[in-house]
Design a protein around this motif. Structure first.
Motif, PDB file in Angstrom:
ATOM      1  N   ARG A  61       6.740 -12.352   5.926  1.00 52.28           N
ATOM      2  CA  ARG A  61       7.047 -11.422   4.836  1.00 52.28           C
ATOM      3  C   ARG A  61       7.447 -10.078   5.431  1.00 52.28           C
ATOM      4  NH1 ARG A  61       1.919 -10.603   1.492  1.00 52.28           N
ATOM      5  NH2 ARG A  61       1.411  -9.129   3.161  1.00 52.28           N
ATOM      6  N   LEU A  64       7.069  -9.670   9.078  1.00 54.10           N
ATOM      7  CA  LEU A  64       5.704  -9.755   9.580  1.00 54.10           C
ATOM      8  C   LEU A  64       5.183 -11.178   9.399  1.00 54.10           C
ATOM      9  CD1 LEU A  64       4.218  -6.534   7.920  1.00 54.10           C
ATOM     10  CD2 LEU A  64       5.145  -6.738  10.240  1.00 54.10           C
ATOM     11  N   VAL A  66       2.177 -13.244   8.330  1.00 54.35           N
ATOM     12  CA  VAL A  66       1.036 -12.928   7.474  1.00 54.35           C
ATOM     13  C   VAL A  66       0.105 -14.128   7.379  1.00 54.35           C
ATOM     14  CG1 VAL A  66       0.270 -12.090   5.227  1.00 54.35           C
ATOM     15  CG2 VAL A  66       2.512 -11.392   6.118  1.00 54.35           C
ATOM     16  N   TYR A  90      -1.772  -5.996  14.934  1.00 56.22           N
ATOM     17  CA  TYR A  90      -2.205  -6.541  13.646  1.00 56.22           C
ATOM     18  C   TYR A  90      -2.852  -5.444  12.795  1.00 56.22           C
ATOM     19  CZ  TYR A  90      -7.085  -6.284  15.180  1.00 56.22           C
ATOM     20  OH  TYR A  90      -8.313  -5.825  15.598  1.00 56.22           O
ATOM     21  N   ARG A  91      -2.951  -5.729  11.519  1.00 57.21           N
ATOM     22  CA  ARG A  91      -3.726  -4.873  10.614  1.00 57.21           C
ATOM     23  C   ARG A  91      -4.153  -5.694   9.404  1.00 57.21           C
ATOM     24  NH1 ARG A  91       1.014  -0.974   7.920  1.00 57.21           N
ATOM     25  NH2 ARG A  91       2.078  -2.644   6.764  1.00 57.21           N
ATOM     26  N   ALA A  93      -4.226  -6.230   5.667  1.00 52.60           N
ATOM     27  CA  ALA A  93      -3.277  -5.788   4.650  1.00 52.60           C
ATOM     28  C   ALA A  93      -3.965  -5.184   3.430  1.00 52.60           C
ATOM     29  CB  ALA A  93      -2.403  -6.966   4.218  1.00 52.60           C
ATOM     30  N   GLY A  94      -5.205  -5.573   3.187  1.00 53.72           N
ATOM     31  CA  GLY A  94      -5.934  -5.040   2.037  1.00 53.72           C
ATOM     32  C   GLY A  94      -7.384  -4.859   2.401  1.00 53.72           C
ATOM     33  N   GLY A 175      -5.684  -0.422   7.426  1.00 51.74           N
ATOM     34  CA  GLY A 175      -4.315  -0.079   7.042  1.00 51.74           C
ATOM     35  C   GLY A 175      -3.475   0.367   8.209  1.00 51.74           C
ATOM     36  N   TRP A 177      -2.284   0.047  12.290  1.00 52.62           N
ATOM     37  CA  TRP A 177      -2.075  -1.046  13.223  1.00 52.62           C
ATOM     38  C   TRP A 177      -3.050  -0.957  14.391  1.00 52.62           C
ATOM     39  CZ3 TRP A 177       0.760  -5.085  11.913  1.00 52.62           C
ATOM     40  CH2 TRP A 177       1.735  -4.928  10.916  1.00 52.62           C
ATOM     41  N   GLU A 219      -6.471 -11.307   4.253  1.00 51.62           N
ATOM     42  CA  GLU A 219      -5.044 -11.213   4.546  1.00 51.62           C
ATOM     43  C   GLU A 219      -4.819 -10.271   5.732  1.00 51.62           C
ATOM     44  OE1 GLU A 219      -0.985  -9.702   2.336  1.00 51.62           O
ATOM     45  OE2 GLU A 219      -2.457 -10.844   1.140  1.00 51.62           O
ATOM     46  N   GLU A 221      -1.816  -8.963   8.650  1.00 53.94           N
ATOM     47  CA  GLU A 221      -0.406  -8.910   9.042  1.00 53.94           C
ATOM     48  C   GLU A 221      -0.291  -8.759  10.557  1.00 53.94           C
ATOM     49  OE1 GLU A 221       1.420  -6.781   5.026  1.00 53.94           O
ATOM     50  OE2 GLU A 221       0.891  -5.546   6.759  1.00 53.94           O
ATOM     51  N   ARG A 223       2.655  -7.916  13.473  1.00 54.38           N
ATOM     52  CA  ARG A 223       4.043  -7.547  13.705  1.00 54.38           C
ATOM     53  C   ARG A 223       4.493  -7.871  15.135  1.00 54.38           C
ATOM     54  NH1 ARG A 223       3.937  -0.868  13.569  1.00 54.38           N
ATOM     55  NH2 ARG A 223       2.664  -0.520  15.439  1.00 54.38           N
TER      56      ARG A 223
END
Length: 238
Positions: A61, A64, A66, A90-91, A93-94, A175, A177, A219, A221, A223
């Motif tokens: 997405r 990224l 996910v 990574y991070r 996402a929520g 939030g 990275w 979740e 992400e 990159r």
């Protein structure tokens, strides 16, 4: 200009160009995630066994990779690797939660009919860099302090498989990275989180295998997932 000399000059230039191309060093970095799709990976999600239409646990997405968190399972490289440095950005996402990177993965669903035989580098919020032994084992300094009483150690269900990391507070706020580096050379594994050395182990019972990322409830992400080969003789410096 005489024709024979012209042909000779063209031949010399052609040869020089070919030698120049051959001498150009190849990019040693293996981009495990290419930013476009999941080429080179396959998913192992038990929930999909009975329902092939189960929602995907791993997607791409906005360039990224996910991990959706559920259904739970693993995204595993098709290839096997040894002696490398893995760079992961990574991070969460929520809501922050659980995830992990598995190295030296082999037999699928070897633990709890879910986790492949491997050594997990934890990414769970607040615990990044812990080791989890998944039917493989590793030794660290101060084992009792970091793993608990020796009689409870183990690598299968019900045993103390978690080995605490060396530091707390290395992760960035939710939030933002994070940069995790995992270096696997022979039977040693070192882990950095945002430039802090957070774990080091040796005598790992595996020295090669696939690489996997988890879907484990949150979740996450990614990159960047890049791998750089390392010569086995590279010294390990603490």
């Amino acid at each position: 200009m005489r024709a024979p000399f012209l042909f000779f000059l063209i031949a010399v230039l052609f040869t020089a160009c070919n030698l120049s191309k051959k001498s150009e060093p190849k990019d040693p970095i293996v981009h495990l995630f290419n930013g476009n799709d999941l080429s080179g990976w396959h998913a192992d999600v038990p929930a999909a066994d009975q329902n092939p239409d189960t929602v995907k646990s791993f997607i791409v997405r906005d360039s990224l990779l996910v991990s959706m968190g559920d259904p739970r399972g693993h995204l595993i490289t098709d290839s096997v690797y040894s002696n490398y440095r893995l760079d992961v950005e990574y991070r969460f996402a929520g809501t922050p939660g659980n995830c992990g990177v598995l190295v030296h993965a082999s037999t699928p669903r070897a633990l709890y009919q879910m986790f492949p035989k491997s050594l997990e580098v934890q990414m769970q919020d607040g615990q990044a860099g812990d080791f989890w032994c998944i039917v493989e084992d590793i030794t660290v300094p101060d084992m009792v302090e970091r793993r608990g009483s020796e009689e409870s150690w183990g690598i299968t269900e019900g045993k103390k498989r978690r080995i605490l990391n060396l530091t707390d507070g290395s992760e960035n706020p939710v939030g933002e990275w994070n940069h995790m580096v995992i270096e696997c050379v022979a039977d040693t594994i070192k882990v950095w989180v945002n430039d802090d050395l957070v774990n080091y182990g040796y005598n790992c019972t595996a020295q090669k295998g696939q690489i996997a990322v988890q879907a484990e409830g949150s979740e996450v992400e990614f990159r960047k997932i890049d791998l750089k080969p390392i010569e086995k003789t590279t010294p390990i410096q603490l």
